[in-house]
Design a protein around this motif. Structure first.
Motif, short mmCIF file in Angstrom:
data_model
loop_
_atom_site.label_atom_id
_atom_site.label_comp_id
_atom_site.label_asym_id
_atom_site.label_seq_id
_atom_site.Cartn_x
_atom_site.Cartn_y
_atom_site.Cartn_z
N GLN A 283 18.01 -37.16 -18.54
CA GLN A 283 17.81 -38.59 -18.66
C GLN A 283 18.60 -39.35 -17.60
OE1 GLN A 283 18.68 -39.70 -22.70
NE2 GLN A 283 17.08 -38.38 -23.55
N GLU A 290 19.26 -46.12 -18.44
CA GLU A 290 19.99 -46.25 -19.71
C GLU A 290 19.72 -47.58 -20.40
OE1 GLU A 290 22.37 -43.92 -22.23
OE2 GLU A 290 21.46 -43.50 -20.28
N ARG A 293 17.29 -47.92 -23.41
CA ARG A 293 17.54 -47.16 -24.63
C ARG A 293 18.35 -48.00 -25.62
NH1 ARG A 293 18.87 -43.13 -20.45
NH2 ARG A 293 16.98 -41.88 -20.15
#
Length: 744
Positions: A283, A290, A293
């Motif tokens: 990821q 990021e 998320r």
């Protein structure tokens, strides 16, 4: 052992992850059998302390398992002497006992003889051995040059076999394995069997993932990872049906491996580390990857540790997106992580309140909603410190939305005011009682610290008032000297994110210097004692606190009620501030010594300021006993710390006619002789005292000459001469008239 639960998104990243793994794992780790050197900084334990052994010293006292067992059987003698005298060879490498007959090359079987000679001796009626050996008969010998197949063994093979008597018996006892495999156990490489990791039997991708994790472990160089621990993880993974660590969430792996915590903590920690590194690889993408998320792993954004920020508890999508933006902005602005986390917790509580109150959009967050929320906070927190923090964080959030124009639907009435905050009573500093401090600072008690590093850290905390994490992260080269050779402790104030200096005494300087000379190559003054290959990790506050509390119990430190004293390292910071105020050190000096950001932070200790005093000090002409002007450079990098040292010296070493320029807490070699001391400094405000003193000195000289006390007269002539110089130099200087302001 396969679990039905799978990590979200595993299928989406599976193909891309395999490609990234193939590109990331280097050739050194891309093999089924990994052999690490005993002195490997991460996977080794250092060489056995026995010279020439060559194996890893994992068994204690720096010995390998073989030499450690041999040392224990010898009655645990002095380790250094034992290491210098014992046979460095591994037990398997030592020669087997040969037959007592010198010409015989067979191994000893019984009675110190090979089986053939033992048979003949027994058939002879077991005569006296010594006399029989001198005339022992010859026995059948093997073909010329035949030796035992074990490389280091020089004995003859037994009968038609390939091994000597002892090795043949070992081979039979081990189930008669394949000869080549058995012989390989005695090869030098087999000596390092505890340094080998075998990854065969793992699915291809899972094997690549573990290889990548071990490669990252080597690159991090943050902790020791024995191959035995790696093999525990490998054996566990072989028993599962998993083909990737991402098939299951972290909690599944945490509860599946080994015995319940805290047992088997090392393999569990390695497995979780491996999964995190694989997840980070899958990821990767920094903020772009990021931000979208709902759980941010801050290690992927450059933060240390494994801290995560979760936005999942915020039920409203419209509010969650704004909170995310606010948190990212605060992190980008360099706010302390704990402050950001407090803000997220406060906004999460506000979100849950809005959800329960039926607030469906930002446009509905008006003053009426905020007043209902304030009442809800009051009912739960009733004016506690957390109460005010909740309001402050929400106010910061609303202000950011309005000033940054993140959402223009926020009503103009959505405002919080100073009167909305609960009244906070002034709390006194949490200084320790002097009765407790007397016990703590007693030299005999300080000497009872088991580790000299813990003792030195305690002295730094007591005398310098540092926060415990700042003290434990001190750099090795942390002492700075000013123009007067006075020592200062240089440290990084992590709360304020700046370097700071605090004056220290000569004793503490000597202790720090001794610590520096005893350290290895670490750049830190207090490196973590274990799992720290390069010495780059500082001692943790948990390690220090544990040692501190054990020491307090061992020394039986008692409070004023005779009960065991309970304290935190931060209380020494309060104690130092209180002690300085009690010595009439102005608040501004205390602020600089403790490196507070504002006078309000120091107001727990006093309500004093000395800006006027410093202004007069900087503008006044300062001279020494020879009339030479003393300059305090306001542009110097040490100016702030030097000023604190000067003010501390004025408070603790005050003179009636000037100031002592001696470094703080340095012993004065000129008792009662300041006007002959090169460290004496004075200004024009003391001219009346100097003129009066000159009159007194002239009278002393006249009386001494009349009585024939030439030595006394001569000493005072020097004082009179210095006074003449001082008066003539200062008499044209204007004297400050605002003495009231000067004394404030």
């Amino acid at each position: 052992m396969r679990s039905a639960a799978r990590a979200p998104g595993h299928g989406a990243v599976g193909a891309g992850l395999l490609e990234r793994l193939l590109g990331a794992v280097g050739p050194e780790f891309r093999c089924d059998t990994l052999v690490f050197a005993p002195d490997d900084p991460v996977f080794g334990a250092g060489l056995c302390r026995v010279p020439g052994c060559g194996r890893a010293g994992r068994a204690g006292y720096g010995f390998c398992s073989g030499h450690h067992g041999r040392w224990q059987k010898a009655g645990r003698p002095d380790a250094e002497a034992f290491a210098a005298t014992t046979d460095p060879r591994w037990h398997r490498q030592q020669p087997n006992m040969a037959c007592r007959i010198e010409e015989c090359g067979y191994g000893s079987a019984r009675s110190g003889m090979c089986s053939l000679h033992a048979q003949r001796w027994e058939r002879s009626g077991r005569p006296a051995v010594e006399s029989w050996l001198r005339a022992a008969p010859t026995v059948r010998q093997p073909a010329a040059g035949a030796l035992c197949r074990v490389a280091h063994c020089v004995l003859w093979p037994r009968a038609a076999g390939q091994l000597c008597h002892a090795h043949d018996a070992t081979w039979r006892a081990n189930g008669r394995p394949e000869m080549e495999e058995f012989i390989g156990r005695f090869e030098p490489a087999a000596v390092h069997a505890d340094q080998i990791v075998r990854l065969d039997g793992l699915p291809p991708q899972l094997k690549l993932e573990l290889q990548y994790a071990l490669q990252c472990r080597r690159g991090d160089r943050g902790t020791k990872t024995p191959p035995a621990v790696v093999m525990q993880v490998v054996r566990f993974l072989r028993q599962t049906a998993a083909s990737s660590l991402l098939e299951h969430p972290e909690e599944h792996w945490r509860t599946s491996i080994g015995r319940p915590a805290p047992k088997d903590s090392n393999p569990r920690a390695l497995l979780l580390y491996a999964r995190r590194r694989i997840e980070d690889l899958a990821q990767a993408g920094g903020w772009e990857g990021e931000y979208g998320r709902d759980v941010w792993q801050l290690r992927r954004l450059g933060f240390e540790g494994n801290t995560a920020l979760s936005f999942e508890p915020i039920p409203q999508p419209w509010l969650r997106s704004l909170v995310k933006r606010w948190v990212r902005w605060r992190l980008s602005a360099g706010l302390v992580l704990e402050t950001v986390r407090r803000g997220l917790r406060s906004l999460t509580r506000f979100a849950l309140f809005c959800h329960g109150a039926g607030v469906g959009s930002l446009a509905e967050v008006d003053r009426a909603v905020l007043e209902r929320y304030l009442a809800d906070l009051q009912a739960e927190m009733a004016g506690s410190q957390r109460h005010g923090d909740q309001i402050g964080q929400l106010n910061s959030f609303l202000t950011a939305i309005r000033t940054q124009a993140w959402d223009t639907t926020l009503p103009a009435t959505a405002m919080l005011f100073g009167t909305d905050y609960p009244q906070r009573s002034e709390r006194p500093p949490r200084a320790l009682a002097e009765q407790v401090m007397a016990q703590i600072e007693h030299r005999e008690n300080l000497d009872r610290f088991e580790d000299e590093a813990h003792r030195l850290a305690t002295l730094i905390l007591i005398r310098c008032g540092l926060r415990v994490n700042d003290a434990l992260r001190l750099e090795r080269d942390c002492i700075v000297l000013d123009a007067d050779r006075a020592p200062y402790l240089r440290y990084f104030n992590h709360k304020m994110k700046r370097e700071a200096l605090v004056p220290i005494d000569e004793e503490l300087q000597a202790l720090i210097s001794a610590r520096q000379s005893s350290l290895g190559p670490s750049p830190l003054l207090f490196p973590r004692p274990t799992k720290n290959p390069d010495g780059l990790q500082p001692m943790s506050s948990g390690t220090y606190r544990g040692a501190l509390y054990r020491w307090l119990e061992r020394c039986e430190i008692r409070d004023e009620h005779g009960q065991p004293a309970h304290l935190t390292p931060h209380q020494w910071r309060h104690t130092l501030g209180t002690r300085l105020i009690n010595r009439d050190v102005p608040q501004e000096v205390v602020r600089r010594i403790l490196d507070h950001d504002s006078p309000q932070m120091t107001a727990h200790y006093a309500r004093l300021h000395d800006t006027t005093i410093r202004r007069h000090w900087e503008t006044a002409r300062k001279i020494d006993i020879s009339g030479t002007t003393v300059v305090l450079d306001p542009e110097s990098a040490l100016a702030e710390a030097a000023w604190a040292k000067q003010r501390l010296g004025r408070a603790t070493q005050a003179l009636p006619n000037g100031f002592c320029g001696l470094p703080v807490q340095k012993t004065c070699p000129h008792a009662n002789a300041c006007l002959t001391c090169p460290m004496f400094i004075t200004t024009g405000e003391f001219l009346p005292q100097h003129r009066e003193h000159r009159t007194q000195v002239l009278q002393i000289i006249s009386a001494a000459e009349a009585r024939g006390q030439t030595r006394l007269a001569e000493m005072n002539r020097q004082v009179a001469q210095n006074l003449d110089t001082i008066i003539s130099t200062l008499q044209d200087e204007p004297v400050p008239t605002d003495r009231t302001a000067d004394a404030s």
